[in-house]
Each structure stands twice: as structure tokens, then as C-alpha cells.
Design an enzyme around this catalytic site. Structure first.
Site, PDB file in Angstrom:
ATOM      1  N   GLU A  50       1.711 -13.944  -4.185  1.00 34.51           N
ATOM      2  CA  GLU A  50       2.402 -13.906  -2.701  1.00 34.51           C
ATOM      3  C   GLU A  50       2.357 -15.399  -1.877  1.00 34.51           C
ATOM      4  O   GLU A  50       3.547 -15.570  -1.605  1.00 34.51           O
ATOM      5  CB  GLU A  50       1.293 -13.050  -1.620  1.00 34.51           C
ATOM      6  CG  GLU A  50       1.325 -11.632  -1.884  1.00 34.51           C
ATOM      7  CD  GLU A  50       0.894 -11.282  -3.222  1.00 34.51           C
ATOM      8  OE1 GLU A  50      -0.167 -11.891  -3.722  1.00 34.51           O
ATOM      9  OE2 GLU A  50       0.759 -10.009  -3.237  1.00 34.51           O
ATOM     10  N   HIS A  60      -6.700  -2.389   2.484  1.00 33.41           N
ATOM     11  CA  HIS A  60      -5.194  -1.898   2.784  1.00 33.41           C
ATOM     12  C   HIS A  60      -4.931  -1.286   3.941  1.00 33.41           C
ATOM     13  O   HIS A  60      -3.962  -0.537   3.850  1.00 33.41           O
ATOM     14  CB  HIS A  60      -5.073  -0.899   1.553  1.00 33.41           C
ATOM     15  CG  HIS A  60      -5.070  -1.569   0.259  1.00 33.41           C
ATOM     16  ND1 HIS A  60      -6.007  -1.990  -0.423  1.00 33.41           N
ATOM     17  CD2 HIS A  60      -3.823  -2.148  -0.562  1.00 33.41           C
ATOM     18  CE1 HIS A  60      -5.872  -2.649  -1.629  1.00 33.41           C
ATOM     19  NE2 HIS A  60      -4.381  -2.539  -1.794  1.00 33.41           N
TER      20      HIS A  60
END
Ligand SMILES: Cc1ncc(C[n+]2csc(CCOP(=O)(O)OP(=O)(O)O)c2C)c(N)n1
Ligand SMILES: [Mg+2]
Lengths: 324, 381
Positions: free
Chosen positions: A57, A126
Site C-alpha cells: 500500500e 477491517h
């Protein structure tokens, strides 16, 4: 059209319109996107325009910032916004500040997008709603659509914007349907709120996940108490269209803010403060907020439900501020 | 200076020297180039290497305690049957969220974790059910956690991706790809700091190697001699992306050289090979804290998670890798070494199947957590 398809259409149209636009992220190409937002785009536009990245990322966010600095218009997908935290340095220290630091020489026309917030029982790491985090930094625009039309119109504007835009979708809403104008030049300007339901007695400010909940709550309150609730969706968190919110509060004199993030230092706290500044004398009750519990998201279904905002919780809040 | 093939080789050699002479113990000869290693991934070649090792492996098996061998096989079978059951009950809606299964990779967790001693630590990714059970968390507690029940391993707070047990030295299931590599390095740092000779086994997938944290951690670990054993479980895919599409070189073990660290390539379908490589790494780590990177190659039989349609690979490919099934290979060896018989294997299977049924029954009958649990454990008191 679903929100998913609306986003897909926006991406497709912008890829066609401007060859400097490209999409990069994990599984966006051959896999059609983890949540299928980029479905078919790699087949249509090929490797150059739709790029599968490694799980890296910080790396691909940095690549996007540099590419934008050098004249391209990247759309960077985070599989979910939870993973953007790994890339926060490139977004916050680099993308957000480049234009200012360079004395107005280097603007960064980039969109970071993906699903934000909870999804069915995916647990603590998450399920985070990160809008307040990003909205805290000058230089970033923050967008949160709640309908298919808004999703399309706002994403197109975000891609055409000359600044870094944080574009926050919601996984559990990708399948929601709504009318979407077909027009390739249909855009919705950033920074303009939308009144999703007109009402006279109480205002709910909701965004993304909580908009459908607020609309249901408004129906219930209407049916049960004959009280009319107005639902305002800012759509863009930054810049914030505080005027539309304040005008609504001046009309209804009551305000409930429903948000999926935690309450502490949230966007709701900011809105509440601005309403206090601009419409203190109009308020007939303290502003009430419904947010996610001040705990990391638990996995167990019953605990997750207890943690998240819901129609019932919003109804209770409206009743409280309306003394019903 | 232009880079010649010869120049490249010298570079490799000097790197190897600084890696504790590890090349002597490597399970295969050092390749001349990276593509040679890609070939090892090929099932035929892996099998050929395996056949070459087989004689010494049988000798090694005969030297091992029968109970230990039985426990190793039992844990592999239990892991397999447990995960199959997870798939079944997930489809029935009993399990929510993400659920990543370990089928095909059992030899890695069993071979490495069962070489540990008291006080050693383990942590892994979200693909954590089997590691959790080998660490000693009961199948009941793991299954109840998957059901989000109060009796689950962490009371229903974590779910599939987040198993933990302080008591058993199991430091978690972690959901952020690569995140546990930093954490594992710190755990091993603490072990050394406290003056123990304990080690940490840190598991992660091959796709996690592309995260910056992997590189930052390995550098510190070698620089400061941190006794962390990095076990890269190379199952060939990170979700739908093959390693070849996401990594500039094929040989992950070789990345250790960049940090002067010992690195070793291991056949992850061969539980004895995993055990022996781990023992070598443990010896280095206990001696002076030296870390090791093990690249252990296996294959994920199931989709990435229960929601993966798996269109990125063919059934032929899956079938090909299944020809070297880790449980079948181990059973063959155990039989040939005359340690166990077919009847023993059936008994192990029956015992594991009963344990899985008991786990499901326990999970089904357990209550959901009390709502007041939502706000507990946010801060330590
Ligand atoms: C930082 C981060 N990015 C993306 C994801 C989504 N994701 C979860 S697992 C996974 C693939 C990881 O592959 P690998 O490391 O090879 O482990 P495997 O799943 O094969 O065991 C991805 C992309 C994530 N959880 N965290
Ligand atoms: Mg993998």
C-alpha cells in the site's frame, strides 16, 4: 443501477475521457476488483490503464502521488480503507501538503478510493470508518456518497479535481440501487450537501452508511408520531456545506447526527460545533449524536449490531431531541 | 562497471559467507540464477528432490519418538478435517466475516511448531485456525470463536482471523497483510532482552513479502541479532494474484542475503523437511539470536477465503499440486519406516473426526456473548 455499477460507470467514462487517468490497486485488473467496482475495466482498457499492484500500500500510494506530481491523474484503490493506514504517510505527508509546500507549483490530482467502515462481521482490523482521520488534514478533500447517482457524479468530479481526494465508499452499500443519469457529463460538485428528505421538525445529518438508516428512521417517526424529519446528507465532508445544514437546523430547531465512525473527535463533533457557532439560538434541544461504540469492532454478530448505528438508535435519538 | 554474470556470482558468494554458512544446510544446491528456483516449484522437480532426500528422511523418522510422529500426523489430519468442517458450516451461515482455510499447508505449521520448546512464541496471519490448535488452543475454543460465541478462544471478539492465547504462547492471528512481521520481531526482541534462549516463529504469506515492514524488520533482526524465525508460507497466490505477477524475483529465500541473514528454501509438502529446516534455524537463534528466513513452498487447495470464486487458476493446476499432498506423503513415509500401519491412520482419522464433531457441537450449544462484553477489554486496567 447499483452503487457498484455507478462507480464503475464513472471510472469507465473518465478513463475514456482523459488518457492520463489510470487505476492502480490490489486485484483491480484481472480479478475485476475485490468488490467488483472495477469489473471489466482491465479487459476494456488493458494493462497500462488498469494496474494490479503487489500488496504494498505505501508503495503504490507513493507511486500514485509521484505520477500525479508528474502530470497523470491516478485513481488509487485501497481494497479497503483499513489498509490505507499503511499508506498514510504518502497521503498525508506527501499528497496533502505538496501544493502548499511547493508554493503552489505542484498540485496532486489523485483520487484514493475504496470501501470504508464496517462490513458483515469482519472484526476489529477491517471495520474502521476513517473520514475524521483524513478530514483533519488541510489539503485533502473527503467525499462520502450514499446513493448511486451521488456515487457516480461525485467520483467523476473527484477524478477531475486538481487536488487529492479521499473517496470513501461502503461495502455493505455497493448493491443498493438508485436512478442514475446516463449523461457522460453528469457530475455533482464537491462541497454541496443534498437534502435527502424534506421535513420541518427535526434534522438528521447522516452520511454514507447512516443515510438509508436515517431515511427509515424518518419514515417511522412520521408514521408513529406525525413528526416530520429532514435528512441532510453532506456528501462531501471536506469542504463541508455547513450552510445547508445550518439552514435546515434554523427551520427544524433540532439536530441529530448519525455517523458510522467513533464519536470522539469525529466529523459529527465538528458539525455539532459549527452548528453551535452558526445557529446556537435556534436550537431547542442539545445536539444528539449516534456513532459506533468507543471500542474496536467485535466479531460476534450480536456485539457488532450493538456497536453500530441503527434505525432504532436513530429513532430513539430523534425522540429524545423532540421530547417524544 | 557493467554487471557481468561472473560479477553477479561473486556478489552472491560473499553474501552467503556472511549468512552463517547457511548454504551448507540448504535443502537444495544454490541455484545459478533465479529461474532455476522457479522450476523447483514445478511439482515434478519438487518430487524428484523429495525422492533424493527420502532415504535420509526415513532414517530421520526412525530416530524420532513414535509419540511425537503420531502427534505430528494427528495434528495434520485434525487441521485438515477441522478446516473442511469450517467450509461446511460457513456455507450453512454459522460463521460470518472472512474465513481463510489452511488445507494443503498443514506440513508447514506442524513441521515447524512441533520443533519448538516451552517459552517459544508463535504468531501468524488471518489464516490461523490450524496454528492456533497446534499451539494448544482446543478445537472447541477455535470453533466457538468462529461461531462468535462467548466460549470462543477470545470470547467472540476476534473471529476467524484473530485467535490468541497468552497461556499457550500464541500471539495471534493478524488481519493486516504483513503486520505480524513487525510484531513478531518485537516479540523475539523481548525474548532476547529478558535473557532467555527462546525464539519466535513468525508466519506470513509470500505476498506479505512485498510490504515494506518485511524489509524493515529483517534488517533490524539481522543487525541486532533478534531470534525471530521468519517463515514465509509460499502458497503461490496472494488472493487472486500469483507470485509471478507481483514479485520481481522468484526466490524469496534469497532475499535474506540482502540483509546478510541466513535464508533457506524448504519443500512445504514434506513435514520432515520443514521440521529439520526449523531445527537448524532454532539452533542459530538459540545460540546467539541469529534470525533466519525460511521460504516454505506449499499450495493452497481452497480459495483465498470462503468468498473467492478462484477463477485465476485451473482445476488441473490444483490437482497437480494435490499429487504431493503433505498428509499422504507423510503417511507413506511412516508406513515405509514401519512406524504406523493403515489401521493406525484410520484410528487417527477417527479420533480427529470425533474431535471436530465435538467442537461443532460445543460451538452450536454455546451462548452468544453478553452485550456488556462490547465495552470490556478496550483498555487494560
Ligand atoms: C495491508 C493489507 N492489504 C490487503 C489486505 C487484503 N488481503 C488479505 S489476505 C491478502 C492476500 C495475502 O496473500 P499472502 O500474503 O500470500 O497470504 P495467503 O493469504 O496466501 O496465506 C490480501 C490482499 C489485507 N488484509 N491487508
Ligand atoms: Mg500466499
Amino acid at each position: 443501477m447499483t452503487i457498484r455499477d455507478a462507480l464503475n460507470a464513472a471510472l469507465r467514462e473518465e478513463l475514456i475521457r482523459d488518457e492520463n487517468v489510470f487505476i492502480i490497486g490490489e486485484e483491480v485488473a484481472e480479478y475485476d476488483g475485490a468488490y467488483k467496482v472495477t469489473r471489466g475495466l482491465w479487459k476494456e482498457f488493458g494493462d497500462k490503464r488498469v494496474v494490479d499492484s503487489p500488496i504494498t500500500e505505501l508503495g503504490f500510494a507513493g507511486l500514485g502521488v509521484g505520477a500525479a506530481m508528474a502530470g497523470l491523474r491516478p485513481v488509487v484503490e485501497f481494497m479497503t480503507w483499513n489498509f490505507s493506514i499503511l499508506a498514510a504517510d504518502q497521503i498525508i505527508n506527501h499528497a496533502a501538503k505538496m501544493y502548499y509546500m511547493s508554493g503552489g507549483q505542484f498540485n496532486i490530482p489523485i483520487v484514493f478510493r475504496g470501501p470504508n467502515g464496517s462490513a458483515y462481521q469482519v472484526s476489529s482490523q477491517h471495520s474502521q470508518a476513517l473520514e475524521a482521520f483524513y478530514a483533519n488534514f488541510p489539503g485533502l478533500k473527503v467525499v462520502m456518497p450514499s446513493t448511486a447517482a451521488d456515487a457516480k457524479g461525485l467520483l467523476k468530479s473527484a477524478i477531475r479535481d486538481d487536488n487529492p481526494v479521499i473517496f470513501l465508499e461502503q461495502e455493505t452499500m455497493y448493491g443498493m440501487k438508485g436512478e442514475v443519469p446516463d449523461d457522460e457529463d453528469f457530475t455533482i460538485p464537491l462541497g454541496v450537501a443534498d437534502i435527502k428528505r424534506e421535513g420541518a421538525d427535526c434534522t438528521i445529518v447522516a452520511r454514507s452508511f447512516t443515510v438509508p438508516q436515517a431515511l427509515k428512521a424518518a419514515e417511522q417517526i412520521q408514521a408513529e408520531f406525525g413528526v416530520s424529519v429532514e435528512v441532510v446528507d453532506p456528501r462531501t465532508i471536506k469542504p463541508l456545506d455547513i450552510e445547508t445544514i445550518v439552514n435546515s437546523v434554523k427551520k427544524t430547531n433540532r439536530l441529530v447526527i448519525a455517523e458510522e465512525s467513533h464519536a470522539f473527535a469525529s466529523v459529527g463533533a465538528e458539525i455539532s460545533h459549527q452548528v453551535m457557532e452558526h445557529a446556537f439560538d435556534y436550537l431547542d434541544a442539545p445536539v444528539k449524536r449516534i456513532s459506533t461504540a468507543e471500542a474496536p469492532m467485535p466479531y460476534a454478530r450480536n456485539l457488532e449490531v450493538a456497536a453500530l448505528p441503527s434505525v432504532e438508535k436513530i429513532v430513539a435519538a430523534v425522540r429524545e431531541v423532540c421530547y417524544l | 562497471m557493467p554487471k557481468t554474470a561472473a560479477g553477479r556470482k561473486t556478489e552472491t558468494k560473499s553474501a552467503k559467507l556472511s549468512a552463517n554458512g547457511n548454504n551448507k544446510t540448504a535443502s537444495k544446491p544454490e541455484p545459478d540464477n533465479d529461474s532455476a528456483v522457479t522450476d523447483v516449484y514445478d511439482v515434478e522437480q519438487a518430487q524428484a528432490e523429495y525422492v533424493k532426500r527420502r532415504k535420509s528422511q526415513l532414517t530421520a523418522i526412525k530416530k524420532l519418538d513414535k509419540d511425537l510422529l503420531g502427534e505430528m500426523l494427528y495434528q495434520m489430519i485434525l487441521g485438515r478435517l477441522f478446516e473442511r468442517k469450517c467450509a461446511e458450516v460457513y456455507r450453512m451461515g454459522k460463521i460470518g466475516g472472512f474465513c481463510h482455510l489452511y488445507i494443503g499447508q498443514e506440513a508447514i505449521a506442524v513441521g515447524s511448531m512441533m520443533a519448538l520448546k516451552e517459552g517459544d512464541y508463535v504468531l501468524t496471519s488471518y489464516r490461523d485456525h490450524v496454528q492456533a490448535m497446534i499451539a494448544g488452543i482446543t478445537p472447541e475454543a477455535v470453533m466457538a470463536e468462529l461461531y462468535g460465541k462467548a466460549t470462543g478462544n477470545v470470547g467472540g471478539k476476534g473471529g476467524s482471523m484473530h485467535m490468541f492465547s497468552k497461556e499457550k504462547g500464541f500471539f495471534g492471528g493478524h488481519g493486516i497483510v504483513g503486520g505480524q512481521i513487525g510484531v513478531g520481531t518485537g516479540m523475539a526482541y523481548a525474548q532476547k532482552y529478558k535473557g532467555t534462549d527462546n525464539v519466535t516463529l513468525c508466519f506470513f504469506g509470500e505476498a506479505a513479502v512485498n510490504q515494506g515492514l518485511f524489509h524493515e524488520s529483517l534488517n533490524m533482526a539481522q543487525l541486532w541479532k533478534i531470534p525471530c524465525i521468519y517463515i514465509c508460507e509460499n502458497n503461490k497466490y496472494g488472493m487472486g494474484t500469483s507470485q509471478a505477477r507481483a514479485m520481481s524475483i522468484a526466490n524469496i529465500a534469497k532475499k535474506a542475503e540482502g540483509y546478510g541473514m541466513a535464508g533457506e528454501f524448504v519443500d512445504g509438502m514434506d513435514v520432515m523437511a520443514v521440521r529439520e529446516a526449523t531445527l537448524r534455524a532454532i539452533e542459530r537463534a538459540r545460540k546467539d539470536g541469529s534470525p533466519t528466513l525460511l521460504e516454505v513452498r506449499a499450495y493452497r487447495y481452497m480459495g483465498h477465503s470462503m468468498s473467492d470464486p478462484g477463477k485465476y487458476r485451473t482445476t488441473e493446476e490444483i490437482k497437480k499440486y494435490q499429487q504431493r499432498d503433505p498428509i499422504a506423503l507423510f503417511q507413506d513415509s511412516l508406513k515405509e519406516a514401519k512406524v504406523f500401519t493403515d489401521q493406525d491412520f484410520e484410528d487417527f482419522n477417527a479420533k480427529a473426526a470425533a474431535a471436530v464433531e465435538a467442537a461443532v457441537k460445543f460451538a452450536d450449544e454455546s451462548p452468544f456473548p453478553d452485550e456488556s462484553e462490547l465495552m470490556t477489554d478496550v483498555f487494560a486496567e
